[in-house]
Design an enzyme around this catalytic site. Structure first.
Site, PDB file in Angstrom:
ATOM      1  N   CYS A  78       1.268  11.962  -7.687  1.00  0.00           N
ATOM      2  CA  CYS A  78       0.909  12.937  -6.653  1.00  0.00           C
ATOM      3  C   CYS A  78       1.238  14.354  -7.114  1.00  0.00           C
ATOM      4  O   CYS A  78       2.164  14.557  -7.891  1.00  0.00           O
ATOM      5  CB  CYS A  78       1.700  12.695  -5.379  1.00  0.00           C
ATOM      6  SG  CYS A  78       1.911  10.989  -4.990  1.00  0.00           S
ATOM      7  N   LYS A 133       0.851  -1.195   0.000  1.00  0.00           N
ATOM      8  CA  LYS A 133       0.000   0.000   0.000  1.00  0.00           C
ATOM      9  C   LYS A 133       0.890   1.249   0.000  1.00  0.00           C
ATOM     10  O   LYS A 133       1.934   1.262   0.663  1.00  0.00           O
ATOM     11  CB  LYS A 133      -0.875  -0.058   1.262  1.00  0.00           C
ATOM     12  CG  LYS A 133      -1.583   1.223   1.635  1.00  0.00           C
ATOM     13  CD  LYS A 133      -2.765   1.493   0.747  1.00  0.00           C
ATOM     14  CE  LYS A 133      -3.382   2.856   1.070  1.00  0.00           C
ATOM     15  NZ  LYS A 133      -4.235   3.342  -0.028  1.00  0.00           N
ATOM     16  N   ASN A 179       5.418   6.235  -6.827  1.00  0.00           N
ATOM     17  CA  ASN A 179       4.155   6.736  -7.378  1.00  0.00           C
ATOM     18  C   ASN A 179       4.329   8.210  -7.696  1.00  0.00           C
ATOM     19  O   ASN A 179       4.439   9.031  -6.790  1.00  0.00           O
ATOM     20  CB  ASN A 179       3.048   6.525  -6.333  1.00  0.00           C
ATOM     21  CG  ASN A 179       1.741   7.180  -6.726  1.00  0.00           C
ATOM     22  OD1 ASN A 179       1.542   7.566  -7.870  1.00  0.00           O
ATOM     23  ND2 ASN A 179       0.839   7.309  -5.766  1.00  0.00           N
ATOM     24  N   LYS A 222       6.242   4.357 -11.261  1.00  0.00           N
ATOM     25  CA  LYS A 222       4.880   4.059 -11.721  1.00  0.00           C
ATOM     26  C   LYS A 222       4.279   5.287 -12.389  1.00  0.00           C
ATOM     27  O   LYS A 222       4.090   6.322 -11.744  1.00  0.00           O
ATOM     28  CB  LYS A 222       4.012   3.616 -10.534  1.00  0.00           C
ATOM     29  CG  LYS A 222       2.614   3.148 -10.939  1.00  0.00           C
ATOM     30  CD  LYS A 222       1.907   2.516  -9.752  1.00  0.00           C
ATOM     31  CE  LYS A 222       0.546   1.981 -10.118  1.00  0.00           C
ATOM     32  NZ  LYS A 222      -0.106   1.310  -8.963  1.00  0.00           N
TER      33      LYS A 222
END
Lengths: 262, 306
Positions: free
Chosen positions: B133, B49, B130, B168
């Protein structure tokens, strides 16, 4: 421990124009299930709708479960069209359900609409432990009534309310608390139903310091705690507002910890 | 047991995966949550997560909405922060015998760097960055939509960790290959794509957006053709390995991604519907390779390109 398994439908009958009761043979889930828990049900194998639907366990029966569901969307409509002998993919039992103190003498159950479903196993369990059960069932109108006879067998007293006054007490599920029923008589209050009902009941119980357990509902995806989609705002032990998972920490929370938005 | 006729072993950025099947961030917890449903150690890798530097409460309820063939979400990266992850979650993760990638998100380039350094510990095989954002220091545009920002984050993370780094990518861009090339230049060891597609849904009864955050990320079978197209395009432009994801529900979908150029794949929304889907996909790929008489995974990768 939860299981992902295939159940076999043994019964699937309408209780009224919108509510169905299904019995499913699923011994693994049945032997671990307790009141207030739920199962994830896959209504279709072709991916439409995509997600499983969470449905509360109404009762544990020998070798299986009884669920009571309202036909509200595509998934529940597909469920209503299934027949005895059909297989059903299930995950469960899931969530944190109801619990009770054996020394409790008298408790009140309040159910609104389809929120009445999980109260069956609770009433049955309490009754089995010789705790006196009183029950209020709230509906919109007379045609919506279901399960009042079934719940009556475990309840010493039972009141029905309807919003339009076509049956029982005229008003919502908390209306009887304005005179007919005295909340102080109870060691614990348990409730499941629409948010306004839970909010009103929490306010009453919290102000009189009566322990109250609420089973809340939230849009769910996985049901097993991985997606964090189905959260409820909760006041934690450190008095901080946090979001907790309805599918793991819930669906049953204490009325003191649930934070309702205005 | 018969002799293993096919070999699913996959080399990803120098790591040896048992097979190319991974679980996507945010759909499998830390992997531990799936243990009641399958032997998680059979997976090629788990991606945890999303972790941020500090605790994040996430968005208010109204985080999900199902759409035809898809799922919109706006969880808002709810997590308890990197320190909690290291002390409370990682010890459990270490008990599972497979590769674990920590997925990290930051608000600034520096934050990504701090996270990368904090998570450069045993029990973590690699990082997945990631970059969907918002960059709070440059007007809130997502790092993943600006090639220079995507490269800066990648460079910073690479500087602060010795572990392999997957970046990603967000599909919400005009030219995915420009971003892919920027992160490759920044030193990324691999690329995961795609993250969710930005979408929305409106409740016609309340006349308001269904999601508390108005917009959310679309995942599920509906996005598969988009993800597949992007993997195919990026494969032609970069040399580093690609981890393909986006709407993979079964082995057939996974094989399409491998043929488009993915070295490994991730299962996301599929885990939410069937928490044992990973095992089924591994078995399905194995059966396909037997049927096609393909012995090694590598022979499948990028085969759809002329």
């Amino acid at each position: 421990m939860p299981y992902a398994t295939q159940g076999i439908i043994t019964k699937n009958n309408p209780l009224n124009h919108q509510i169905y009761r299904m019995e499913i043979e699923c011994p693994d889930i049945a032997k671990e299930a307790s009141p207030g828990q739920f199962i994830q049900v896959k209504s279709s194998d072709d991916g439409a709708p995509l997600l499983n639907r969470p449905i509360s366990i109404a009762r544990v029966i020998p070798g299986g479960l009884q669920i009571i569901y309202a036909v509200v969307g595509t998934g529940t409509r597909q469920l209503s069209e299934k027949s005895a002998g059909d297989k059903l993919s299930l995950i469960g039992p899931l969530g944190h359900g109801f619990s009770w103190q054996p020394e409790n003498k008298k408790v009140l159950l309040v159910g609104g609409g389809i929120g009445i479903a999980p109260l069956h196993a609770l009433a049955e369990g309490l009754h089995g432990d010789h705790i006196e059960v009183h029950t209020i069932l709230g509906f919109n109108t007379k045609e919506d009534l279901f399960s009042q006879e079934q719940l009556a067998q475990w309840s010493k007293k039972l009141w029905v309310t309807t919003m339009d006054g076509t049956c029982g007490i005229h008003g919502h599920a908390c209306t009887p608390l304005e005179g007919t029923v005295s909340i102080e008589d109870y060691d614990h209050v348990y409730a499941c139903g629409p948010e306004p009902m839970l909010k009103a009941l929490a306010k009453i119980c919290n102000s009189r310091h009566i322990p109250c357990s609420l089973s809340v509902e939230e849009y769910m995806a996985c049901g097993i705690g991985v997606c964090l989609g189905c959260v409820q705002k909760i006041l934690n032990e450190d008095h901080e507002e946090t979001y907790q998972r309805v599918c793991v920490e819930g669906p049953v929370f204490s009325s003191k910890e649930v934070v309702f938005d205005d | 047991m018969t002799d293993k006729r096919v070999d699913l072993t996959t080399d990803l950025m120098g790591l040896t995966l048992k097979n190319p099947v991974m679980t996507a961030s945010g759909t499998c917890g830390s992997g531990i949550e799936l243990l009641p449903y399958m032997d998680v150690s059979k997976l090629g890798a788990i991606v945890g997560k999303g972790t941020t530097l500090n605790n994040k409460v996430g968005n208010p309820p109204g985080r999900l909405m199902q759409t035809p063939g898809g799922l919109l979400n706006c969880i808002g990266l709810q997590n308890q922060g990197a320190d909690y992850f290291l002390t409370e979650i990682l010890p459990e993760v270490r008990k599972v015998d497979t590769h674990f990638f920590a997925n990290i998100s930051g608000n600034t380039v520096e934050e990504y760097g701090i996270l990368a350094e904090k998570l450069d510990v045993d029990g973590i095989s690699g990082l997945e960055v990631n970059i969907s954002c918002p960059n709070v220091k440059s007007g809130g545009l997502a790092f993943g939509t600006v090639p220079e920002d995507a490269r800066s984050v990648t460079e910073e993370v690479k500087k602060r960790t010795g572990k392999p780094v997957l970046v990603k990518l967000s599909p919400n861009v005009t030219d995915i290959t420009a971003i892919a090339q920027a992160v490759e230049e920044g030193g990324a060891d691999g690329i995961s794509l795609i993250n969710t597609l930005l979408g929305m849904s409106i409740d016609i009864e309340t006349m308001k957006a269904s999601l508390s955050n108005t917009f959310g990320g679309l995942s599920g079978p509906a996005v598969k053709p988009v993800g597949l197209r992007m993997v195919y395009q990026v494969y032609q432009k970069v040399k580093i390995p690609i981890v393909g994801l986006g709407g993979i529900m079964n082995a057939e979908d996974a094989i399409e991604y491998l043929l488009a150029g993915a070295t490994a794949i991730q299962l996301g929304t599929a885990n939410l519907v069937n928490p044992a889907v990973g095992i089924e996909v591994i078995k399905g790929i194995e059966e396909y390779m037997e049927r096609k008489n393909i012995r090694n995974m590598q022979a499948l990768v990028g085969k759809a390109h002329g």
